[in-house]
Design a protein around this motif. Structure first.
Motif, PDB file in Angstrom:
ATOM      1  N   GLN A  91      42.992 -39.941 -17.645  1.00 37.64           N
ATOM      2  CA  GLN A  91      42.613 -39.295 -16.401  1.00 37.64           C
ATOM      3  C   GLN A  91      41.105 -39.269 -16.248  1.00 37.64           C
ATOM      4  OE1 GLN A  91      43.799 -38.252 -13.700  1.00 37.64           O
ATOM      5  NE2 GLN A  91      45.972 -37.771 -13.919  1.00 37.64           N
ATOM      6  N   VAL A  92      40.645 -39.498 -15.038  1.00 39.03           N
ATOM      7  CA  VAL A  92      39.223 -39.451 -14.722  1.00 39.03           C
ATOM      8  C   VAL A  92      39.036 -38.531 -13.522  1.00 39.03           C
ATOM      9  CG1 VAL A  92      37.232 -40.759 -13.904  1.00 39.03           C
ATOM     10  CG2 VAL A  92      38.757 -41.761 -15.611  1.00 39.03           C
ATOM     11  N   ARG A  93      38.093 -37.627 -13.643  1.00 32.98           N
ATOM     12  CA  ARG A  93      37.765 -36.744 -12.526  1.00 32.98           C
ATOM     13  C   ARG A  93      36.371 -37.103 -12.049  1.00 32.98           C
ATOM     14  NH1 ARG A  93      35.353 -31.437 -12.285  1.00 32.98           N
ATOM     15  NH2 ARG A  93      35.909 -30.362 -10.355  1.00 32.98           N
ATOM     16  N   LEU A  94      36.225 -37.266 -10.745  1.00 33.83           N
ATOM     17  CA  LEU A  94      34.962 -37.682 -10.148  1.00 33.83           C
ATOM     18  C   LEU A  94      34.429 -36.583  -9.233  1.00 33.83           C
ATOM     19  CD1 LEU A  94      36.063 -41.290  -9.110  1.00 33.83           C
ATOM     20  CD2 LEU A  94      34.890 -40.608 -11.204  1.00 33.83           C
ATOM     21  N   VAL A  95      33.152 -36.322  -9.338  1.00 33.71           N
ATOM     22  CA  VAL A  95      32.518 -35.313  -8.485  1.00 33.71           C
ATOM     23  C   VAL A  95      31.266 -35.916  -7.872  1.00 33.71           C
ATOM     24  CG1 VAL A  95      31.455 -33.044  -8.361  1.00 33.71           C
ATOM     25  CG2 VAL A  95      33.416 -33.435  -9.890  1.00 33.71           C
ATOM     26  N   GLU A  96      31.253 -36.007  -6.541  1.00 31.60           N
ATOM     27  CA  GLU A  96      30.083 -36.536  -5.846  1.00 31.60           C
ATOM     28  C   GLU A  96      29.111 -35.405  -5.516  1.00 31.60           C
ATOM     29  OE1 GLU A  96      33.629 -38.863  -3.941  1.00 31.60           O
ATOM     30  OE2 GLU A  96      33.196 -36.842  -4.649  1.00 31.60           O
ATOM     31  N   SER A  97      27.856 -35.765  -5.408  1.00 31.53           N
ATOM     32  CA  SER A  97      26.825 -34.822  -4.987  1.00 31.53           C
ATOM     33  C   SER A  97      25.661 -35.603  -4.401  1.00 31.53           C
ATOM     34  CB  SER A  97      26.360 -33.956  -6.161  1.00 31.53           C
ATOM     35  OG  SER A  97      25.791 -34.767  -7.167  1.00 31.53           O
ATOM     36  N   GLY A  98      24.750 -34.877  -3.766  1.00 30.73           N
ATOM     37  CA  GLY A  98      23.525 -35.505  -3.298  1.00 30.73           C
ATOM     38  C   GLY A  98      23.485 -35.820  -1.824  1.00 30.73           C
ATOM     39  N   GLY A  99      24.576 -35.571  -1.123  1.00 30.18           N
ATOM     40  CA  GLY A  99      24.552 -35.804   0.309  1.00 30.18           C
ATOM     41  C   GLY A  99      23.665 -34.794   1.004  1.00 30.18           C
ATOM     42  N   GLY A 100      23.454 -35.021   2.300  1.00 32.31           N
ATOM     43  CA  GLY A 100      22.638 -34.099   3.055  1.00 32.31           C
ATOM     44  C   GLY A 100      22.247 -34.666   4.392  1.00 32.31           C
ATOM     45  N   LEU A 101      21.273 -34.021   5.009  1.00 35.32           N
ATOM     46  CA  LEU A 101      20.765 -34.425   6.317  1.00 35.32           C
ATOM     47  C   LEU A 101      19.388 -35.052   6.143  1.00 35.32           C
ATOM     48  CD1 LEU A 101      20.819 -34.372   9.456  1.00 35.32           C
ATOM     49  CD2 LEU A 101      19.846 -32.069   9.302  1.00 35.32           C
ATOM     50  N   VAL A 102      19.196 -36.214   6.735  1.00 37.31           N
ATOM     51  CA  VAL A 102      17.930 -36.910   6.618  1.00 37.31           C
ATOM     52  C   VAL A 102      17.631 -37.612   7.932  1.00 37.31           C
ATOM     53  CG1 VAL A 102      18.982 -39.020   5.708  1.00 37.31           C
ATOM     54  CG2 VAL A 102      16.601 -38.499   5.145  1.00 37.31           C
ATOM     55  N   GLN A 103      16.372 -37.798   8.221  1.00 41.40           N
ATOM     56  CA  GLN A 103      15.997 -38.523   9.432  1.00 41.40           C
ATOM     57  C   GLN A 103      16.132 -40.024   9.224  1.00 41.40           C
ATOM     58  OE1 GLN A 103      12.041 -37.154  10.475  1.00 41.40           O
ATOM     59  NE2 GLN A 103      12.888 -35.656  11.908  1.00 41.40           N
ATOM     60  N   ALA A 104      16.321 -40.736  10.304  1.00 40.94           N
ATOM     61  CA  ALA A 104      16.392 -42.191  10.236  1.00 40.94           C
ATOM     62  C   ALA A 104      15.139 -42.738   9.552  1.00 40.94           C
ATOM     63  CB  ALA A 104      16.537 -42.779  11.627  1.00 40.94           C
ATOM     64  N   GLY A 105      15.353 -43.703   8.683  1.00 44.05           N
ATOM     65  CA  GLY A 105      14.261 -44.272   7.912  1.00 44.05           C
ATOM     66  C   GLY A 105      14.046 -43.597   6.574  1.00 44.05           C
ATOM     67  N   GLY A 106      14.699 -42.471   6.372  1.00 43.06           N
ATOM     68  CA  GLY A 106      14.549 -41.729   5.140  1.00 43.06           C
ATOM     69  C   GLY A 106      15.457 -42.227   4.037  1.00 43.06           C
ATOM     70  N   SER A 107      15.458 -41.493   2.926  1.00 47.14           N
ATOM     71  CA  SER A 107      16.212 -41.890   1.746  1.00 47.14           C
ATOM     72  C   SER A 107      17.016 -40.724   1.198  1.00 47.14           C
ATOM     73  CB  SER A 107      15.258 -42.381   0.650  1.00 47.14           C
ATOM     74  OG  SER A 107      14.533 -43.518   1.063  1.00 47.14           O
ATOM     75  N   LEU A 108      18.110 -41.053   0.555  1.00 45.95           N
ATOM     76  CA  LEU A 108      18.929 -40.099  -0.183  1.00 45.95           C
ATOM     77  C   LEU A 108      19.488 -40.819  -1.400  1.00 45.95           C
ATOM     78  CD1 LEU A 108      21.165 -38.207   2.436  1.00 45.95           C
ATOM     79  CD2 LEU A 108      19.404 -37.196   0.984  1.00 45.95           C
ATOM     80  N   ARG A 109      19.807 -40.038  -2.414  1.00 45.59           N
ATOM     81  CA  ARG A 109      20.526 -40.588  -3.553  1.00 45.59           C
ATOM     82  C   ARG A 109      21.779 -39.759  -3.764  1.00 45.59           C
ATOM     83  NH1 ARG A 109      18.678 -40.947  -9.870  1.00 45.59           N
ATOM     84  NH2 ARG A 109      19.158 -38.707  -9.737  1.00 45.59           N
ATOM     85  N   VAL A 110      22.908 -40.420  -3.708  1.00 46.25           N
ATOM     86  CA  VAL A 110      24.169 -39.746  -3.991  1.00 46.25           C
ATOM     87  C   VAL A 110      24.610 -40.091  -5.403  1.00 46.25           C
ATOM     88  CG1 VAL A 110      24.948 -39.509  -1.613  1.00 46.25           C
ATOM     89  CG2 VAL A 110      25.455 -41.608  -2.869  1.00 46.25           C
ATOM     90  N   SER A 111      25.279 -39.144  -6.030  1.00 45.87           N
ATOM     91  CA  SER A 111      25.692 -39.282  -7.420  1.00 45.87           C
ATOM     92  C   SER A 111      27.191 -39.097  -7.540  1.00 45.87           C
ATOM     93  CB  SER A 111      24.991 -38.240  -8.293  1.00 45.87           C
ATOM     94  OG  SER A 111      23.594 -38.333  -8.186  1.00 45.87           O
ATOM     95  N   CYS A 112      27.765 -39.746  -8.528  1.00 49.06           N
ATOM     96  CA  CYS A 112      29.177 -39.613  -8.839  1.00 49.06           C
ATOM     97  C   CYS A 112      29.274 -39.390 -10.343  1.00 49.06           C
ATOM     98  CB  CYS A 112      29.919 -40.876  -8.432  1.00 49.06           C
ATOM     99  SG  CYS A 112      31.670 -40.924  -8.895  1.00 49.06           S
TER     100      CYS A 112
END
Length: 121
Positions: free
Chosen positions: A1-22
């Motif tokens: 069994q593998v459990r996955l948890v995402e994080s790192g989403g959010g609100l950003v302006q166009a042209g910006g950056s985000l990093r999402v994690s699993c």
């Protein structure tokens, strides 16, 4: 069994950056292929990026802007998202499967709960 948890989403302006994690729990996660999919409002789920023992793969819509990577010591897979566009707005899901090399959602047995990414114009 593998459990996955995402994080790192959010609100950003166009042209910006985000990093999402699993982050995964479960043994031998380094042998699992991990893919990211997204579901935008009113649209079907689409493939974003994947990483497996053969390499990395990207959808045409994100190639050159997104980078998928993994930290085996932390059992975590990341997607660095740069030059974000409003059309990148979606719920992003990570998925995993043992030794998989595909990019189809049906090929992945384990899924996280998703993280919202919103890009404002």
């Amino acid at each position: 069994q593998v459990r996955l948890v995402e994080s790192g989403g959010g609100l950003v302006q166009a042209g910006g950056s985000l990093r999402v994690s699993c982050e995964a729990s479960g043994r031998d996660f380094s042998s699992y292929a991990v893919a990211w999919f997204r579901v935008a409002p009113g649209k079907e789920r689409e493939f974003v990026a994947a990483i497996n023992w053969r390499g990395t793969y990207y959808a045409d819509s994100v190639r050159g802007r997104f980078t998928i990577s993994r930290d085996t010591a932390k059992d975590t897979v990341y997607v660095q998202m740069n030059s974000l566009k409003p059309e990148d707005t979606a719920i992003y899901y990570c998925a995993a499967d043992y030794l998989n090399t595909g990019t189809g959602a049906g090929e992945y047995a384990y899924w996280g709960q998703g993280t919202q990414v919103t890009v404002s114009s």
